[in-house]
Design a protein around this motif. Structure first.
Motif, PDB file in Angstrom:
ATOM      1  N   ARG A  37       0.819  -1.222   0.000  1.00 37.07           N
ATOM      2  CA  ARG A  37       0.000   0.000   0.000  1.00 37.07           C
ATOM      3  C   ARG A  37       0.850   1.268   0.000  1.00 37.07           C
ATOM      4  NH1 ARG A  37      -5.609  -0.951  -0.428  1.00 37.07           N
ATOM      5  NH2 ARG A  37      -5.251  -3.117  -0.902  1.00 37.07           N
ATOM      6  N   ARG A  38       2.150   1.120  -0.117  1.00 36.48           N
ATOM      7  CA  ARG A  38       3.042   2.269   0.041  1.00 36.48           C
ATOM      8  C   ARG A  38       2.649   3.425  -0.890  1.00 36.48           C
ATOM      9  NH1 ARG A  38       8.463   3.492  -2.067  1.00 36.48           N
ATOM     10  NH2 ARG A  38       8.511   1.600  -3.338  1.00 36.48           N
ATOM     11  N   LEU A  39       2.456   3.126  -2.160  1.00 32.31           N
ATOM     12  CA  LEU A  39       2.166   4.214  -3.097  1.00 32.31           C
ATOM     13  C   LEU A  39       0.721   4.693  -2.993  1.00 32.31           C
ATOM     14  CD1 LEU A  39       4.247   2.922  -6.126  1.00 32.31           C
ATOM     15  CD2 LEU A  39       4.861   4.716  -4.491  1.00 32.31           C
ATOM     16  N   TRP A  40      -0.109   3.873  -2.384  1.00 34.76           N
ATOM     17  CA  TRP A  40      -1.511   4.274  -2.121  1.00 34.76           C
ATOM     18  C   TRP A  40      -1.536   5.303  -0.993  1.00 34.76           C
ATOM     19  CZ3 TRP A  40      -4.584   3.383   2.350  1.00 34.76           C
ATOM     20  CH2 TRP A  40      -5.969   3.540   2.190  1.00 34.76           C
ATOM     21  N   MET A  41      -0.672   5.079   0.040  1.00 34.45           N
ATOM     22  CA  MET A  41      -0.732   5.987   1.190  1.00 34.45           C
ATOM     23  C   MET A  41      -0.047   7.322   0.922  1.00 34.45           C
ATOM     24  SD  MET A  41       1.723   4.277   4.139  1.00 34.45           S
ATOM     25  CE  MET A  41       1.612   2.537   3.773  1.00 34.45           C
ATOM     26  N   SER A  42       1.000   7.314   0.114  1.00 33.20           N
ATOM     27  CA  SER A  42       1.740   8.564  -0.114  1.00 33.20           C
ATOM     28  C   SER A  42       2.528   8.450  -1.424  1.00 33.20           C
ATOM     29  CB  SER A  42       2.727   8.772   1.044  1.00 33.20           C
ATOM     30  OG  SER A  42       3.629   9.807   0.769  1.00 33.20           O
ATOM     31  N   ASP A  43       2.832   9.612  -2.028  1.00 35.37           N
ATOM     32  CA  ASP A  43       3.687   9.561  -3.225  1.00 35.37           C
ATOM     33  C   ASP A  43       5.108  10.011  -2.876  1.00 35.37           C
ATOM     34  OD1 ASP A  43       3.288  12.245  -2.800  1.00 35.37           O
ATOM     35  OD2 ASP A  43       2.688  12.717  -4.853  1.00 35.37           O
ATOM     36  N   LYS A  44       5.338  10.287  -1.584  1.00 33.49           N
ATOM     37  CA  LYS A  44       6.626  10.858  -1.177  1.00 33.49           C
ATOM     38  C   LYS A  44       7.507   9.801  -0.529  1.00 33.49           C
ATOM     39  CE  LYS A  44       8.316  14.897   1.244  1.00 33.49           C
ATOM     40  NZ  LYS A  44       8.019  15.870   2.277  1.00 33.49           N
ATOM     41  N   TRP A  45       8.387   9.221  -1.294  1.00 27.83           N
ATOM     42  CA  TRP A  45       9.332   8.211  -0.803  1.00 27.83           C
ATOM     43  C   TRP A  45      10.702   8.509  -1.402  1.00 27.83           C
ATOM     44  CZ3 TRP A  45       7.065   5.462   2.894  1.00 27.83           C
ATOM     45  CH2 TRP A  45       5.674   5.273   2.850  1.00 27.83           C
TER      46      TRP A  45
END
Ligand SMILES: C[S@@+](CC[C@H](N)C(=O)[O-])C[C@H]1O[C@@H](n2cnc3c(N)ncnc32)[C@H](O)[C@@H]1O
Length: 238
Positions: A37-45
């Motif tokens: 779900r990483r890209l679902w929760m945020s676009d900042k990585w």
């Protein structure tokens, strides 16, 4: 420390060293779910256009042994795990070290639901997070609304809060087996509406999403398996 928090501290202190093994499939499901779900929760990585080259700070509150932090740590620059249980914090730091992530992950004992904060909890390091995560812990807080407000205060403007918890359900068998845990639980799951109210009350009203995960997670005790349905939710601080 409030009585209810103290009850949680004692209960989780006792189970800290066996938590990862006793709930191995829960730990694995939560880690995979969070990573997926990483890209679902945020676009900042650290590996995305929006986050590349920037400092990205994450707080995991009520972090337990740290599997959710370990799933996300490779994609942020710093993780702080806070928990009221000293033994959970020892496990968090040990697991971070074993995963070769102790350069960016630190676990600290901390209670953000207290009436007043220790000097350490008031230090600038414990503010301005890009991401705050609370995994299967909100139902253990005496006042989830206050908890969300306190956690919202720790986010940067535009920062994201990500929650994993149970959907409301009656689980008589589960409650019987985990009777001792019952003393540490305040809410029996959160509906979409209740979750929205918690987020909105904390100023987290942009981009709210709530999604029920189709595949239940399985808790096993004394050879019996109990299914629990979980949801994920997220929103940004405006
Ligand atoms: C069910 S465990 C969840 C651990 C981990 N987040 C996970 O995903 O497996 C709940 C955790 O919440 C912590 N906890 C309970 N009440 C707390 C409070 N008021 N403040 C901080 N941590 C708390 C417990 O010590 C325990 O580690």
């Amino acid at each position: 420390m409030a009585d209810f928090t103290e009850q949680n501290r004692q209960y989780f202190d006792k189970m800290a060293s066996t938590y990862k093994d006793n709930f191995a499939n829960v730990v694995e499901s939560l880690s995979n779910l969070t990573r997926d779900r990483r890209l679902w929760m945020s676009d900042k990585w650290t590996d995305t256009e929006a986050g590349k080259g920037q400092e990205i700070k994450m707080l995991e509150y009520a972090c337990g042994p740290g599997h959710v932090s370990i799933a996300l740590a490779p994609y942020v620059t710093k993780v702080i795990g806070l928990d009221v249980s000293d033994n959970m914090i020892s496990e968090f730091n040990k697991n971070a070290q074993e995963a070769n992530l102790s350069d960016k992950m630190t676990g600290r004992k901390g209670d953000l639901l207290a009436e007043s904060f220790s000097e350490e909890m008031n230090s600038p390091e414990i503010f301005d997070f890009d991401l705050v995560v609370i995994s299967v812990a909100l139902h253990h807080f005496e006042n989830p609304g206050l908890a969300m407000k306190r956690l919202g205060e720790r986010l940067k403007k535009g920062g994201v809060c990500f929650i994993i918890d149970f959907v409301p359900a009656q689980h008589h068998e589960f409650d019987k087996e985990f009777a001792e845990a019952g003393k540490t639980v305040k809410s029996h799951g959160f509906s979409r509406e209740q979750t929205w109210e918690l987020f909105e009350g904390a100023g987290l009203s942009e981009g709210f999403e709530y999604e029920v995960i189709q595949e239940p997670i399985n808790f096993t005790k004394d050879g019996k398996t109990f299914e629990k349905t979980i949801f994920v939710a997220k929103a940004k601080l405006v």
